[in-house]
Design a protein around this motif. Structure first.
Motif, PDB file in Angstrom:
ATOM      1  N   HIS A 122      40.286   7.688  21.789  1.00 21.35           N
ATOM      2  CA  HIS A 122      40.356   8.642  20.667  1.00 21.35           C
ATOM      3  C   HIS A 122      41.815   8.937  20.308  1.00 21.35           C
ATOM      4  O   HIS A 122      42.657   9.083  21.199  1.00 21.35           O
ATOM      5  CB  HIS A 122      39.568   9.919  20.956  1.00 21.35           C
ATOM      6  CG  HIS A 122      40.171  10.889  21.937  1.00 21.35           C
ATOM      7  ND1 HIS A 122      41.056  11.879  21.569  1.00 21.35           N
ATOM      8  CD2 HIS A 122      39.995  11.040  23.269  1.00 21.35           C
ATOM      9  CE1 HIS A 122      41.384  12.603  22.636  1.00 21.35           C
ATOM     10  NE2 HIS A 122      40.764  12.118  23.681  1.00 21.35           N
ATOM     11  N   ASP A 160      46.634  13.189  26.639  1.00 21.06           N
ATOM     12  CA  ASP A 160      45.314  13.255  25.999  1.00 21.06           C
ATOM     13  C   ASP A 160      45.464  13.169  24.482  1.00 21.06           C
ATOM     14  O   ASP A 160      45.589  14.178  23.822  1.00 21.06           O
ATOM     15  CB  ASP A 160      44.634  14.564  26.416  1.00 21.06           C
ATOM     16  CG  ASP A 160      43.203  14.665  25.934  1.00 21.06           C
ATOM     17  OD1 ASP A 160      42.661  13.652  25.456  1.00 21.06           O
ATOM     18  OD2 ASP A 160      42.629  15.770  26.032  1.00 21.06           O
ATOM     19  N   ASN A 161      45.472  12.053  23.831  1.00 20.36           N
ATOM     20  CA  ASN A 161      45.191  10.753  24.354  1.00 20.36           C
ATOM     21  C   ASN A 161      46.115   9.725  23.691  1.00 20.36           C
ATOM     22  O   ASN A 161      45.689   8.636  23.337  1.00 20.36           O
ATOM     23  CB  ASN A 161      43.694  10.424  24.127  1.00 20.36           C
ATOM     24  CG  ASN A 161      43.281   9.140  24.807  1.00 20.36           C
ATOM     25  OD1 ASN A 161      43.814   8.740  25.825  1.00 20.36           O
ATOM     26  ND2 ASN A 161      42.342   8.449  24.188  1.00 20.36           N
ATOM     27  N   GLU A 166      37.180  13.318  18.781  1.00 26.77           N
ATOM     28  CA  GLU A 166      36.613  13.407  20.130  1.00 26.77           C
ATOM     29  C   GLU A 166      36.604  14.856  20.573  1.00 26.77           C
ATOM     30  O   GLU A 166      35.648  15.348  21.148  1.00 26.77           O
ATOM     31  CB  GLU A 166      37.432  12.551  21.105  1.00 26.77           C
ATOM     32  CG  GLU A 166      36.828  12.442  22.515  1.00 26.77           C
ATOM     33  CD  GLU A 166      37.241  13.546  23.483  1.00 26.77           C
ATOM     34  OE1 GLU A 166      36.626  13.637  24.553  1.00 26.77           O
ATOM     35  OE2 GLU A 166      38.155  14.326  23.179  1.00 26.77           O
ATOM     36  N   GLU A 167      37.704  15.534  20.268  1.00 29.55           N
ATOM     37  CA  GLU A 167      37.866  16.917  20.748  1.00 29.55           C
ATOM     38  C   GLU A 167      36.878  17.877  20.079  1.00 29.55           C
ATOM     39  O   GLU A 167      36.664  18.974  20.560  1.00 29.55           O
ATOM     40  CB  GLU A 167      39.309  17.407  20.519  1.00 29.55           C
ATOM     41  CG  GLU A 167      40.386  16.493  21.102  1.00 29.55           C
ATOM     42  CD  GLU A 167      40.537  16.589  22.616  1.00 29.55           C
ATOM     43  OE1 GLU A 167      39.710  17.273  23.259  1.00 29.55           O
ATOM     44  OE2 GLU A 167      41.462  15.972  23.169  1.00 29.55           O
ATOM     45  N   ASP A 199      40.662   7.328  28.116  1.00 31.29           N
ATOM     46  CA  ASP A 199      40.968   8.700  27.727  1.00 31.29           C
ATOM     47  C   ASP A 199      41.835   9.345  28.805  1.00 31.29           C
ATOM     48  O   ASP A 199      41.365   9.586  29.909  1.00 31.29           O
ATOM     49  CB  ASP A 199      39.663   9.494  27.540  1.00 31.29           C
ATOM     50  CG  ASP A 199      39.893  10.825  26.852  1.00 31.29           C
ATOM     51  OD1 ASP A 199      41.065  11.187  26.623  1.00 31.29           O
ATOM     52  OD2 ASP A 199      38.890  11.497  26.544  1.00 31.29           O
TER      53      ASP A 199
HETATM   54 ZN   LIG Z   1      40.759  13.067  25.621  1.00 27.42          ZN
END
Ligand SMILES: [Zn+2]
Length: 537
Positions: free
Chosen positions: A304, A326-327, A359-360, A387
């Motif tokens: 992501h 991240d990320n 993604e978050e 990730d």
């Molecule tokens: Zn992540």
């Protein structure tokens, strides 16, 4: 025991450390403002990824385009009525937030549940491969499912139960329970909260359900979902069941036995609320290296690109959650892997490099791709999701999330042998992390995905050194403005990660095997069905 590195192990092209560093430095710089989807940072981020994919020699993956639109809808519930239960000796009324939470997965301005019969459905699980169906013999149309959290054997010590004991299965995730209730045609679904099996208190449920909920847009605006989904506090459920002449503890014990039958409670639920709906659009980036001999078979690398954007300022006033680990690290690995695979020459199968958004916000970019796959999922062999790769040195072990679920385990063990690595299980199998990252959007539709990362038993410093790095990340940096890139980072561990991911992906891409889930796995049936349909065409 890990095998010694074999002389016959296939060659791995060098990982471009400079490219990795430059990609992480760029994407996590303050100029990219934490890569919030839909912000001014999005086009910059997409351009940066496309530039690296192009330079590596990838082709645009979406019918000549690099981008896939990801249309989303954000639904915020307002004007929530109380939950009213009728049919008992007296009408019962429960307050929103403190007694229950509720929301809709449908894009509609107003939600109403009226005189919907309550049915206690145990854990709300329909698992044909295990011979288990909590909805056996009942038609849920118009009805409201009342569901226990987690799965029947969550309290066991080991992992040998029908539902893998204390290890969480997808059947134990709350998302599954709402999906299954919808498949059963239920009008509404209410999960009974309980702190121990849920692993979090009521305030977590309350705060995450009081704000906006994010979804990908679908052609039917969520018409295949229930009208309303929610949670009730345990004392509320106890009171409701008592009004039906039942006891929650006794029903829970019954629901843990095979052959449990759903139980209509003779009570009716009523509630309503309004929804404010905001639509938006973000993007996945897709690049492809066409396969040499079987280009219509696909192997995925996913990572992501999004992070939290501007966030709560820290003590120094820094309000950019840079998301270096991240990320940006995962995207850097994607760029490095594209280059390595292009240099090695085409594999037998096509290799797809997918940088997903949102993604978050709940795996939305990968979910959208999996709902609208550019390359058919039945022709997608499997893949590797990346990730958050840690800075620091190489490890002696690999940590596997989700345990041994599929034929991918044999491939992983082979590659571990090539690198002389041992294998460790994740620390908290009861937390269900396998179901909470982008690979899951594919797994739940049957595509087996690796979810592996460097272990914490470091070559230099052992487990103490590994724990120190992981604690620093979890406690000081995770989802905070301090998740920043430093030139002083030791990249040697990350380079090891990328070599491992290269081999895992390449092993799939150069072989003829079609890895499947183990026969009793929760995703086996859906993969079998999808492969059979593809064959039938
Ligand atoms: Zn992540």
């Amino acid at each position: 025991m890990p095998l010694a590195a074999s002389h016959a192990a296939p060659a791995v092209p060098p990982v471009d450390e400079a490219l990795m560093r430059e990609t992480i430095r760029t994407l996590s710089s303050d100029e990219y403002e934490g890569r919030g989807p839909g912000t001014a940072a999005e086009p910059k981020t997409l351009d940066a990824i496309i530039a690296r994919f192009k330079a590596a020699g990838l082709q645009p993956g979406n019918k000549g385009q690099w981008l896939q639109d990801v249309p989303t809808a954000t639904i915020s519930g307002t004007n929530r009525s109380p939950l009213t239960i009728t049919g008992g000796a007296a009408t019962m009324t429960f307050k929103p937030s403190s007694d229950f939470v509720v929301g809709s997965y449908r894009i509609t301005p107003h939600t109403e549940v009226k005189d919907s019969e309550l049915v206690f459905v145990g854990y709300g699980i329909n698992a044909p491969e295990l011979g288990w169906n909590d909805y056996a013999g009942i038609d849920m149309k118009g009805k409201t499912a009342v569901i226990l959290v987690n799965d029947p054997d969550y309290a066991m010590e080991g992992e040998n139960g029908l539902f893998r004991g204390r290890r969480m299965t997808y059947y134990g995730r709350w998302t599954y329970k709402f999906e299954e209730a919808a498949r059963q045609g239920a009008t509404a679904a209410l999960i009974i909260h309980d702190t121990f099996p849920a692993a979090y208190g009521w305030q977590v449920v309350e705060s995450s359900w009081s704000g906006a909920q994010h979804f990908v847009q679908t052609a039917n605006d969520g018409a295949d979902q229930t009208v309303a989904n929610g949670w009730v506090q345990k004392p509320v459920a106890e009171a409701i069941l008592k009004a039906a002449g039942k006891d929650l503890a006794a029903l829970t014990a019954a629901a843990q036995q095979k052959g449990f039958k759903p139980l209509p409670l003779g009570l009716k639920a009523n509630l309503s609320f309004d929804n404010t709906i905001e639509k938006a659009n973000s993007h996945n980036v897709i690049g492809v290296l066409p396969g040499k001999t079987r280009p219509d078979e696909y192997v995925l690398y996913t990572a992501h690109w999004d992070h939290l954007g501007r966030c709560k300022p820290d003590a120094t006033g820094d309000d950019i959650c840079n998301g270096a680990i991240d990320n940006a690290t995962g995207v850097a690995a994607l760029a490095a892997l594209a280059r390595m695979n292009a240099k090695a020459g085409p594999a037998a199968r096509s290799q797809v490099f997918l940088a997903v958004t949102l993604e978050e916000s709940g795996l939305l970019g990968s979910e959208y791709y999996a709902q609208n796959p550019v390359f058919p999922l039945a022709r997608t062999v499997g893949g590797v999701n990346m990730d958050a790769l840690y800075a620091g040195g190489p490890a002696k072990d690999v940590t596997v999330t989700g345990g041994d679920k599929s034929d991918l385990t044999a491939i992983l063990r082979k590659v571990e042998g090539e690198f002389g690595l041992s294998e460790s299980s994740e620390d908290h199998p009861e937390r269900g992390y396998y179901y909470r990252s982008d690979h899951f959007s594919f797994a739940k539709r049957g595509v087996p995905m690796f979810a592996v990362e460097r272990g914490t038993d470091l070559v230099n410093g052992g487990k103490a050194a590994g724990a120190a790095i992981s604690d620093d990340y979890t406690n000081v940096r995770y989802h905070q403005p301090s998740d920043e890139y430093q030139e002083s980072w030791d990249m040697s561990g990350m380079l090891q990660d990328v070599r491992l991911f290269y081999r895992l992906g390449r092993e799939l891409a150069d072989s003829t095997i079609w890895p499947n889930w183990h026969p009793n796995d929760e995703f086996r049936a859906i993969r079998d069905k999808s492969l059979a349909q593809a064959k039938g065409k």
